[in-house]
Design an enzyme around this catalytic site. Structure first.
Site, PDB file in Angstrom:
ATOM      1  CD  GLU A  68      16.569  13.080   3.819  1.00  0.00           C
ATOM      2  OE1 GLU A  68      15.830  12.892   2.845  1.00  0.00           O
ATOM      3  OE2 GLU A  68      17.470  12.292   4.168  1.00  0.00           O
ATOM      4  CG  ASP A  90      19.797  12.978   0.083  1.00  0.00           C
ATOM      5  OD1 ASP A  90      19.259  12.924   1.209  1.00  0.00           O
ATOM      6  OD2 ASP A  90      20.123  11.966  -0.561  1.00  0.00           O
ATOM      7  CG  ASP A 148      22.696   9.764  -2.791  1.00  0.00           C
ATOM      8  OD1 ASP A 148      22.568   9.597  -1.575  1.00  0.00           O
ATOM      9  OD2 ASP A 148      23.119   8.896  -3.580  1.00  0.00           O
TER      10      ASP A 148
END
Length: 172
Positions: A68, A7, A141
């Protein structure tokens, strides 16, 4: 299959590794974040993110990496930092010959909760259940990184088969 989820972010880059496969319950290998001070120069922060991800790749030995995809936000500085940290992860994986899956937040949410509009609490709850954890990973996160890893674990092999069957063969 072992997957590292990333992330991306400059202040906190979430990292999570899961093992699993078809018919095999996924389990947590490691989860955490790489932190950098907001006061540091961007180049210094990107080096710290790179060093952190590189250490995770060495230590956990994933077979694939899920990152991501950057989506549009109102704050351009945040978008740029996220994109830069994501690019670092992609380059590090590519240098090791690891396949990289890129997923939007809604794809990840749909994979782990069944709804692309799930909120962070729902994602965290499902990560906790799916991995049999006693408490939700923190910060968010870290939970998001695990969600990315699970998304790739479940969708990555099917996408790879689809791409290799398409005219022109496999592409990254």
């Amino acid at each position: 299959m072992r997957v590292l989820g990333v992330d991306p972010g400059l202040t906190r880059c979430g990292l999570g590794v899961v093992d699993g496969g078809l018919g095999i319950r996924a389990h947590l290998v490691e989860v955490g974040v790489v932190r950098t001070p907001a006061t540091a120069e961007v180049a210094e922060r990107l080096c710290a993110v790179s060093d952190g991800i590189d250490a995770w790749l060495d230590r956990t030995r994933p077979e694939a990496v899920a990152v991501e995809k950057v989506f549009s936000q109102a704050n351009m500085r945040t978008v740029m930092g996220t994109a830069q940290a994501g690019a670092v992860a992609i380059v590090l994986a590519a240098r090791r010959g690891l396949p990289v899956g890129l997923y939007t937040p809604s794809e990840v949410k749909a994979a782990v909760t069944g709804s692309g509009r799930a909120d962070k609490a729902q994602v965290s709850f499902m990560i906790t259940r799916l991995l049999g954890l006693t408490e939700a990973p923190r910060p968010a996160d870290a939970a998001d990184a695990l969600a990315l890893a699970l998304c790739h674990l479940w969708r990555g092999p099917a996408l790879a088969r689809f791409r290799s069957a398409a005219p022109g063969g496999p592409t990254r």
